[in-house]
Scaffold this motif. Structure first.
Motif, PDB file in Angstrom:
ATOM      1  N   GLU A  93       0.886  -1.232   0.022  1.00  0.00           N
ATOM      2  CA  GLU A  93       0.006   0.131   0.008  1.00  0.00           C
ATOM      3  C   GLU A  93       0.850   1.176  -0.014  1.00  0.00           C
ATOM      4  O   GLU A  93       0.605   2.191  -0.724  1.00  0.00           O
ATOM      5  CB  GLU A  93      -1.060   0.063   1.389  1.00  0.00           C
ATOM      6  CG  GLU A  93      -2.031  -1.101   0.924  1.00  0.00           C
ATOM      7  CD  GLU A  93      -2.815  -1.116   2.294  1.00  0.00           C
ATOM      8  OE1 GLU A  93      -2.503  -0.458   3.630  1.00  0.00           O
ATOM      9  OE2 GLU A  93      -3.682  -1.913   2.333  1.00  0.00           O
ATOM     10  N   LYS A  94       2.137   1.115   0.875  1.00  0.00           N
ATOM     11  CA  LYS A  94       2.766   2.402   0.824  1.00  0.00           C
ATOM     12  C   LYS A  94       3.476   2.634  -0.480  1.00  0.00           C
ATOM     13  O   LYS A  94       3.482   3.771  -1.001  1.00  0.00           O
ATOM     14  CB  LYS A  94       3.809   2.118   1.834  1.00  0.00           C
ATOM     15  CG  LYS A  94       4.730   3.480   1.975  1.00  0.00           C
ATOM     16  CD  LYS A  94       5.954   3.032   3.116  1.00  0.00           C
ATOM     17  CE  LYS A  94       6.672   4.079   3.533  1.00  0.00           C
ATOM     18  NZ  LYS A  94       7.664   3.928   4.300  1.00  0.00           N
ATOM     19  N   ARG A  97       0.962   4.129  -2.836  1.00  0.00           N
ATOM     20  CA  ARG A  97       0.753   5.496  -2.557  1.00  0.00           C
ATOM     21  C   ARG A  97       2.063   6.490  -3.115  1.00  0.00           C
ATOM     22  O   ARG A  97       1.738   7.430  -3.665  1.00  0.00           O
ATOM     23  CB  ARG A  97       0.570   5.807  -0.957  1.00  0.00           C
ATOM     24  CG  ARG A  97      -0.843   5.507  -0.456  1.00  0.00           C
ATOM     25  CD  ARG A  97      -0.824   5.945   1.009  1.00  0.00           C
ATOM     26  NE  ARG A  97       0.101   5.564   1.676  1.00  0.00           N
ATOM     27  CZ  ARG A  97       0.153   4.653   2.703  1.00  0.00           C
ATOM     28  NH1 ARG A  97      -0.896   3.832   2.548  1.00  0.00           N
ATOM     29  NH2 ARG A  97       1.147   4.350   3.621  1.00  0.00           N
ATOM     30  N   GLU A  98       3.102   6.069  -2.906  1.00  0.00           N
ATOM     31  CA  GLU A  98       4.311   6.779  -3.445  1.00  0.00           C
ATOM     32  C   GLU A  98       4.185   6.738  -4.907  1.00  0.00           C
ATOM     33  O   GLU A  98       4.729   7.847  -5.450  1.00  0.00           O
ATOM     34  CB  GLU A  98       5.711   6.170  -2.799  1.00  0.00           C
ATOM     35  CG  GLU A  98       5.940   6.264  -1.398  1.00  0.00           C
ATOM     36  CD  GLU A  98       7.102   5.383  -0.815  1.00  0.00           C
ATOM     37  OE1 GLU A  98       7.690   4.577  -1.755  1.00  0.00           O
ATOM     38  OE2 GLU A  98       7.159   5.444   0.279  1.00  0.00           O
ATOM     39  N   ALA A 100       1.615   6.863  -6.646  1.00  0.00           N
ATOM     40  CA  ALA A 100       0.732   7.643  -7.143  1.00  0.00           C
ATOM     41  C   ALA A 100       1.084   9.056  -7.110  1.00  0.00           C
ATOM     42  O   ALA A 100       0.769  10.006  -7.796  1.00  0.00           O
ATOM     43  CB  ALA A 100      -0.830   7.316  -6.312  1.00  0.00           C
ATOM     44  N   ALA A 101       1.851   9.385  -5.863  1.00  0.00           N
ATOM     45  CA  ALA A 101       2.323  10.718  -5.547  1.00  0.00           C
ATOM     46  C   ALA A 101       3.308  11.024  -6.579  1.00  0.00           C
ATOM     47  O   ALA A 101       3.210  12.279  -7.262  1.00  0.00           O
ATOM     48  CB  ALA A 101       2.882  10.775  -4.316  1.00  0.00           C
TER      49      ALA A 101
END
Length: 121
Positions: A93-94, A97-98, A100-101
């Motif tokens: 998940e992390k 997220r990274e 996507a960022a």
């Protein structure tokens, strides 16, 4: 080895610093595992709560069997394998997220480079 030598030992210091730096994430993983175990054992926990409400202070003696059933259910869900699965899920998940960022930053940079028309013509 004296205490001062142990404090200056690089291996020991790194081990201590890693534990301190990683503690919040480990706590979150533990909380997720506990929450999932409670959701899985909802009926057993409810039975224990009902027994506790009926017997009050004598819960220690009168609700042992119900407590053992609840603990067995919770322990079956809170295994090291499940903790490892949750840890892996959190890492994935992390990373998502990274990624996507990073994609959002890349799109913002592209948008900043494109010229913007100032008028209606």
């Amino acid at each position: 080895m004296s205490l001062n030598e142990a404090r200056n030992d690089d291996d020991s210091r790194d081990a201590r610093m890693f534990k301190k730096r990683n503690f919040p994430e480990e706590k979150r993983i533990e909380d997720v595992v506990k929450k999932e175990a409670l959701a899985h054992c909802r009926t057993e926990v409810g039975d224990f709560i009902a027994c506790e409400k009926v017997h009050g202070l004598m819960v220690i003696f009168n609700c042992r069997a119900v407590n053992k059933i609840m603990n067995d259910c919770m322990n079956s869900k809170m295994t090291t394998e499940h903790i490892g699965e949750v840890r892996l899920r959190r890492v994935l998940e992390k990373e998502a997220r990274e990624a996507a960022a990073a994609k959002a930053i890349e799109l913002a940079e592209v948008a900043a480079r494109t010229p913007v028309k100032k008028g209606w013509w």
